[in-house]
Design a protein around this motif. Structure first.
Motif, PDB file in Angstrom:
ATOM      1  N   SER A 288       0.717  -0.982   0.065  1.00  0.00           N
ATOM      2  CA  SER A 288      -0.075   0.165   0.115  1.00  0.00           C
ATOM      3  C   SER A 288       0.803   1.267  -0.062  1.00  0.00           C
ATOM      4  CB  SER A 288      -1.013   0.027   1.118  1.00  0.00           C
ATOM      5  OG  SER A 288      -1.565   1.328   1.290  1.00  0.00           O
ATOM      6  N   HIS A 290       0.007   4.182  -0.116  1.00  0.00           N
ATOM      7  CA  HIS A 290      -0.718   5.340   0.407  1.00  0.00           C
ATOM      8  C   HIS A 290      -0.199   5.064   2.119  1.00  0.00           C
ATOM      9  CE1 HIS A 290      -4.150   7.044   3.123  1.00  0.00           C
ATOM     10  NE2 HIS A 290      -4.371   7.564   1.899  1.00  0.00           N
ATOM     11  N   PRO A 317      -6.081   5.396  -1.706  1.00  0.00           N
ATOM     12  CA  PRO A 317      -5.404   4.451  -1.684  1.00  0.00           C
ATOM     13  C   PRO A 317      -4.770   3.814  -2.896  1.00  0.00           C
ATOM     14  CG  PRO A 317      -7.501   4.217  -0.369  1.00  0.00           C
ATOM     15  CD  PRO A 317      -7.366   5.392  -1.185  1.00  0.00           C
ATOM     16  N   TYR A 319      -2.155   0.692  -4.664  1.00  0.00           N
ATOM     17  CA  TYR A 319      -1.151  -0.476  -4.220  1.00  0.00           C
ATOM     18  C   TYR A 319      -0.167  -0.749  -5.478  1.00  0.00           C
ATOM     19  CZ  TYR A 319      -4.587  -1.584  -0.471  1.00  0.00           C
ATOM     20  OH  TYR A 319      -5.061  -1.436   0.469  1.00  0.00           O
TER      21      TYR A 319
END
Length: 435
Positions: A288, A290, A317, A319
């Motif tokens: 992640s 973020h 978010p 990935y």
């Protein structure tokens, strides 16, 4: 030369087979013509067999065979000593089909021969034969010519192969001797891509050699400065040349230089590891971006407050597939640089946004900026735009070089936009792990 030799041998073998078939057909046609002519003359009617006495000088063997296989006449041998010829292939075929032919070894003559036989109206078989030795004599007579021709062709191929090899190798030899001037080396068209590749590899090797030279010189210079500082202050303290009130300040300078030295060594080690590391050696996992960026911002808040810079994070978010340790190092170096080279009361914004199948990491600051002439080189090792400020802030000059290597390891794209006095924005485009 090998191809020429094989071609000569294969041609000789195949032509021999072809010519043999042609000769066989020609001989059989000739024997049939002999037989038909002899048959039409009536010389070999049963009642007139005695009149065939004048045929002994002919080049062919002429036989007259009764229906039961008894040899009635032969111009080559005495018929009294001959066995029954009813089982001979050409005779059996003639008795059954009216005519017959074969190529076989003659027991009577003890040699191979061509045979043609025809059935006559009175039931006898008239047969004409020719020894195959007369056929192979033709091939033997042609053999010297074939051999001489083959030798001439082979010698010609040697000459042409030698000249062709020299012509092929001349540009390559010249290229090997004048690699630095290979753009001016005359080559044939087929060699142009090879020369371009060699030239590019040569340029890359020379560039890497210069980079290693520069790197060695820069490392020596960068290590020398803090070591000189440490040695100088330590010597003053050792010889009691420092006043009691100056000792804490000198110790602080030693500590600062030692910290800078350790940071530099750690960065050099990281760069060395990235240089030799292949993508396969870096374990990748779904990360992640973020969350990692948020953690980095939280960790550097104290450093931002110390430099009077506002550090904030925003985004959505996203990935990526990456190496966690490398991505954390990348985030730390970008954010740390944005803080170090900022202005008092400046801002640093870290953002993560998915876009068009990518995940964007953006680090933007309102700092001193980078002039256009320096923007292509800021990712080189030890390259500093403002050397005095870099040393004052404790920078090693290796942070962006490490960032560049990590970006390459992840197959990402890096963009830099900057204006002096207005700040710098660095954008990295990662592949989206959820794409």
């Amino acid at each position: 030369m090998l191809v020429a030799l094989l071609s000569i041998l294969l041609t000789a073998v195949s032509m021999t087979a072809v010519f043999y078939e042609l000769f066989k057909k020609e001989v059989m046609n000739e024997l049939e013509a002999y037989t038909r002519v002899l048959q039409s003359t009536g010389v070999f009617d049963v009642t007139a067999a005695e009149s065939a006495e004048g045929l002994t000088d002919w080049e062919v063997r002429i036989s007259l065979i009764a229906a039961d296989g008894t040899v009635l006449y032969d111009n080559d041998v005495d018929v009294g000593g001959l066995d029954n010829h009813g089982d001979r292939p050409e005779v059996s075929e003639a008795l059954g089909d009216g005519s017959g032919q074969s190529i076989r070894r003659s027991d009577t003559l003890d040699s191979s021969a061509f045979y043609f036989a025809v059935l006559q109206e009175d039931g006898t078989v008239l047969r004409v034969a020719k020894a195959s030795s007369s056929i192979w004599r033709i091939f033997r007579s042609a053999l010297p010519i074939v051999a001489v021709t083959a030798v001439v062709i082979f010698l010609l191929c040697m000459l042409l192969a030698s000249r062709a090899t020299r012509a092929l190798m001349a540009p390559i030899d010249s290229l090997a001797e004048h690699l630095d001037e290979c753009d001016d080396t005359p080559v044939y068209n087929e060699l142009v891509p090879f020369v371009r590749t060699i030239r590019k590899q040569h340029d890359d090797i020379m560039k890497n050699a210069r980079m290693r030279q520069d790197f060695t010189a820069n490392v020596s210079h960068e290590l020398k400065t803090p070591l000189t500082s440490i040695s100088g202050y330590a010597e003053l303290i050792e010889h009691h040349m420092a006043a009691e009130k100056d000792i804490p300040r000198f110790a602080g300078e030693i500590h600062c230089s030692a910290t800078r030295l350790l940071n530099m060594i750690n960065d050099i080690i990281k760069l060395s590891e990235l240089d030799v590391m292949t993508p396969a050696e870096a374990p990748m996992e779904r990360l992640s971006l973020h969350l990692l960026a948020q953690n980095c911002v939280d960790m550097l808040q104290v450093s931002a407050e110390k430099h009077q810079v506002t550090l904030r994070f925003e985004g959505e978010p996203g990935y990526i597939n990456g190496n966690k340790e490398m991505v954390e190092e990348l985030l730390y170096n970008l954010c740390d640089n944005a803080i170090r080279y900022n202005n008092p009361d400046g801002n640093v914004t870290v953002a993560v946004r998915p876009r068009d199948g990518k995940v964007l990491l953006v680090v933007a600051d309102t700092g001193i900026g980078i002039p256009k002439i320096h923007q292509e080189r800021v990712f080189e090792r030890f390259y500093r735009v403002d050397k005095s400020r870099s040393k004052a802030t404790g920078g090693t000059g290796l942070g962006l070089a490490i960032v560049k290597h990590i970006v390459a390891q992840h197959g990402a794209q890096l963009e830099l936009k900057s204006e002096p006095g207005e700040g710098t924005t660095i954008t990295i485009l990662f592949e989206n792990a959820d794409k």
